[in-house]
Design a protein around this motif. Structure first.
Motif, PDB file in Angstrom:
ATOM      1  N   MET A   1      21.252   8.251 -15.505  1.00 15.36           N
ATOM      2  CA  MET A   1      20.329   8.711 -16.530  1.00 15.36           C
ATOM      3  C   MET A   1      18.920   8.797 -15.933  1.00 15.36           C
ATOM      4  N   ALA A   2      18.196   9.822 -16.301  1.00 16.62           N
ATOM      5  CA  ALA A   2      16.845  10.042 -15.780  1.00 16.62           C
ATOM      6  C   ALA A   2      15.868   9.030 -16.381  1.00 16.62           C
ATOM      7  N   GLU A   3      14.931   8.643 -15.570  1.00 12.08           N
ATOM      8  CA  GLU A   3      13.902   7.695 -15.988  1.00 12.08           C
ATOM      9  C   GLU A   3      12.898   8.410 -16.888  1.00 12.08           C
ATOM     10  N   THR A   4      12.529   7.779 -17.994  1.00  5.92           N
ATOM     11  CA  THR A   4      11.555   8.391 -18.894  1.00  5.92           C
ATOM     12  C   THR A   4      10.155   8.234 -18.314  1.00  5.92           C
ATOM     13  N   ARG A   5       9.245   9.016 -18.848  1.00  5.93           N
ATOM     14  CA  ARG A   5       7.842   8.962 -18.425  1.00  5.93           C
ATOM     15  C   ARG A   5       7.282   7.554 -18.615  1.00  5.93           C
ATOM     16  N   GLU A   6       7.569   6.963 -19.767  1.00  7.21           N
ATOM     17  CA  GLU A   6       7.079   5.621 -20.095  1.00  7.21           C
ATOM     18  C   GLU A   6       7.619   4.577 -19.108  1.00  7.21           C
ATOM     19  N   GLU A   7       8.897   4.686 -18.758  1.00 10.06           N
ATOM     20  CA  GLU A   7       9.495   3.747 -17.802  1.00 10.06           C
ATOM     21  C   GLU A   7       8.845   3.884 -16.426  1.00 10.06           C
ATOM     22  N   TRP A   8       8.574   5.129 -16.017  1.00 14.16           N
ATOM     23  CA  TRP A   8       7.942   5.366 -14.718  1.00 14.16           C
ATOM     24  C   TRP A   8       6.562   4.713 -14.677  1.00 14.16           C
ATOM     25  N   ILE A   9       5.790   4.915 -15.738  1.00 18.85           N
ATOM     26  CA  ILE A   9       4.440   4.354 -15.812  1.00 18.85           C
ATOM     27  C   ILE A   9       4.512   2.826 -15.784  1.00 18.85           C
ATOM     28  N   LYS A  10       5.447   2.263 -16.524  1.00 15.69           N
ATOM     29  CA  LYS A  10       5.604   0.810 -16.570  1.00 15.69           C
ATOM     30  C   LYS A  10       5.909   0.237 -15.180  1.00 15.69           C
ATOM     31  N   LYS A  11       6.824   0.871 -14.470  1.00 20.03           N
ATOM     32  CA  LYS A  11       7.191   0.403 -13.129  1.00 20.03           C
ATOM     33  C   LYS A  11       6.037   0.567 -12.146  1.00 20.03           C
ATOM     34  N   ARG A  12       5.321   1.674 -12.245  1.00 20.25           N
ATOM     35  CA  ARG A  12       4.200   1.912 -11.338  1.00 20.25           C
ATOM     36  C   ARG A  12       3.059   0.928 -11.601  1.00 20.25           C
ATOM     37  N   ALA A  13       2.767   0.659 -12.872  1.00 20.79           N
ATOM     38  CA  ALA A  13       1.716  -0.303 -13.222  1.00 20.79           C
ATOM     39  C   ALA A  13       2.083  -1.687 -12.686  1.00 20.79           C
ATOM     40  N   TYR A  14       3.343  -2.051 -12.777  1.00 23.04           N
ATOM     41  CA  TYR A  14       3.805  -3.341 -12.256  1.00 23.04           C
ATOM     42  C   TYR A  14       3.631  -3.393 -10.738  1.00 23.04           C
ATOM     43  N   ALA A  15       3.969  -2.290 -10.064  1.00 26.90           N
ATOM     44  CA  ALA A  15       3.814  -2.232  -8.604  1.00 26.90           C
ATOM     45  C   ALA A  15       2.345  -2.358  -8.206  1.00 26.90           C
ATOM     46  N   ARG A  35      -0.692   5.933 -15.328  1.00 27.09           N
ATOM     47  CA  ARG A  35      -0.607   7.104 -16.212  1.00 27.09           C
ATOM     48  C   ARG A  35      -1.249   8.324 -15.551  1.00 27.09           C
ATOM     49  N   HIS A  36      -2.401   8.125 -14.921  1.00 25.87           N
ATOM     50  CA  HIS A  36      -3.079   9.229 -14.235  1.00 25.87           C
ATOM     51  C   HIS A  36      -2.250   9.740 -13.057  1.00 25.87           C
ATOM     52  N   GLU A  37      -1.635   8.823 -12.332  1.00 24.50           N
ATOM     53  CA  GLU A  37      -0.780   9.230 -11.214  1.00 24.50           C
ATOM     54  C   GLU A  37       0.400  10.057 -11.714  1.00 24.50           C
ATOM     55  N   ARG A  38       0.982   9.652 -12.837  1.00 24.21           N
ATOM     56  CA  ARG A  38       2.119  10.389 -13.399  1.00 24.21           C
ATOM     57  C   ARG A  38       1.674  11.788 -13.840  1.00 24.21           C
ATOM     58  N   SER A  44       1.518  18.703 -10.424  1.00 21.39           N
ATOM     59  CA  SER A  44       1.954  19.317  -9.170  1.00 21.39           C
ATOM     60  C   SER A  44       3.358  19.868  -9.301  1.00 21.39           C
ATOM     61  N   ALA A  45       4.198  19.254 -10.121  1.00 17.96           N
ATOM     62  CA  ALA A  45       5.551  19.768 -10.343  1.00 17.96           C
ATOM     63  C   ALA A  45       5.488  21.090 -11.093  1.00 17.96           C
ATOM     64  N   ALA A  46       4.547  21.201 -12.027  1.00 15.53           N
ATOM     65  CA  ALA A  46       4.401  22.435 -12.791  1.00 15.53           C
ATOM     66  C   ALA A  46       3.979  23.569 -11.879  1.00 15.53           C
ATOM     67  N   VAL A  47       3.112  23.296 -10.934  1.00 16.99           N
ATOM     68  CA  VAL A  47       2.648  24.320 -10.004  1.00 16.99           C
ATOM     69  C   VAL A  47       3.804  24.765  -9.117  1.00 16.99           C
ATOM     70  N   SER A  48       4.612  23.814  -8.623  1.00 21.37           N
ATOM     71  CA  SER A  48       5.713  24.182  -7.740  1.00 21.37           C
ATOM     72  C   SER A  48       6.810  24.939  -8.484  1.00 21.37           C
ATOM     73  N   ASN A  49       6.951  24.678  -9.782  1.00 21.09           N
ATOM     74  CA  ASN A  49       7.948  25.397 -10.585  1.00 21.09           C
ATOM     75  C   ASN A  49       7.411  26.725 -11.116  1.00 21.09           C
ATOM     76  N   GLY A  50       6.115  26.932 -10.988  1.00 26.64           N
ATOM     77  CA  GLY A  50       5.508  28.142 -11.517  1.00 26.64           C
ATOM     78  C   GLY A  50       5.351  28.106 -13.018  1.00 26.64           C
ATOM     79  N   LYS A  51       5.413  26.922 -13.617  1.00 30.76           N
ATOM     80  CA  LYS A  51       5.299  26.794 -15.067  1.00 30.76           C
ATOM     81  C   LYS A  51       3.996  26.123 -15.436  1.00 30.76           C
ATOM     82  N   GLU A  52       3.510  26.440 -16.593  1.00 27.98           N
ATOM     83  CA  GLU A  52       2.292  25.838 -17.132  1.00 27.98           C
ATOM     84  C   GLU A  52       2.721  24.734 -18.081  1.00 27.98           C
ATOM     85  N   THR A  53       2.315  23.477 -17.801  1.00 28.30           N
ATOM     86  CA  THR A  53       2.733  22.365 -18.645  1.00 28.30           C
ATOM     87  C   THR A  53       1.577  21.730 -19.414  1.00 28.30           C
TER      88      THR A  53
END
Length: 91
Positions: A1-15, A35-38, A44-53
């Motif tokens: 299962m993919a990690e949610t945005r909130e989970e990513w931020i939580k893990k990064r803040a802990y690190a 949060r800013h890093e995410r 940057s993912a939006a730019v590489s996909n050519g999508k506006e997010t």
């Protein structure tokens, strides 16, 4: 299962907390930095996909800024008129 945005931020803040040696009272700073890093990664993912997010409100604000530097119409940016490099001086 993919990690949610909130989970990513939580893990990064802990690190970040661990990297700084487990300081007390800096949890909100670590959370905001994560949060800013995410957001930067998502941008940057939006730019590489050519999508506006970006949210529509931010896109509209950015488009209005173009009025002074160049007009943006239907995703196409037209350059602002060039100013003359020579200036007349009063004699």
């Amino acid at each position: 299962m993919a990690e949610t945005r909130e989970e990513w931020i939580k893990k990064r803040a802990y690190a970040l907390w661990e990297e700084e040696g487990y300081p007390t009272g800096r949890d909100s700073i670590h959370w905001e930095q994560a949060r800013h890093e995410r957001e930067a990664l998502e941008g940057s993912a939006a730019v590489s996909n050519g999508k506006e997010t970006r949210p529509k409100a931010k896109r509209a604000a950015t488009a209005t800024k173009g009025a002074t530097t160049g007009a943006k119409t239907n995703g196409v940016v037209t350059p602002a008129p060039k100013r003359s490099a020579s200036r007349k001086t009063a004699s």
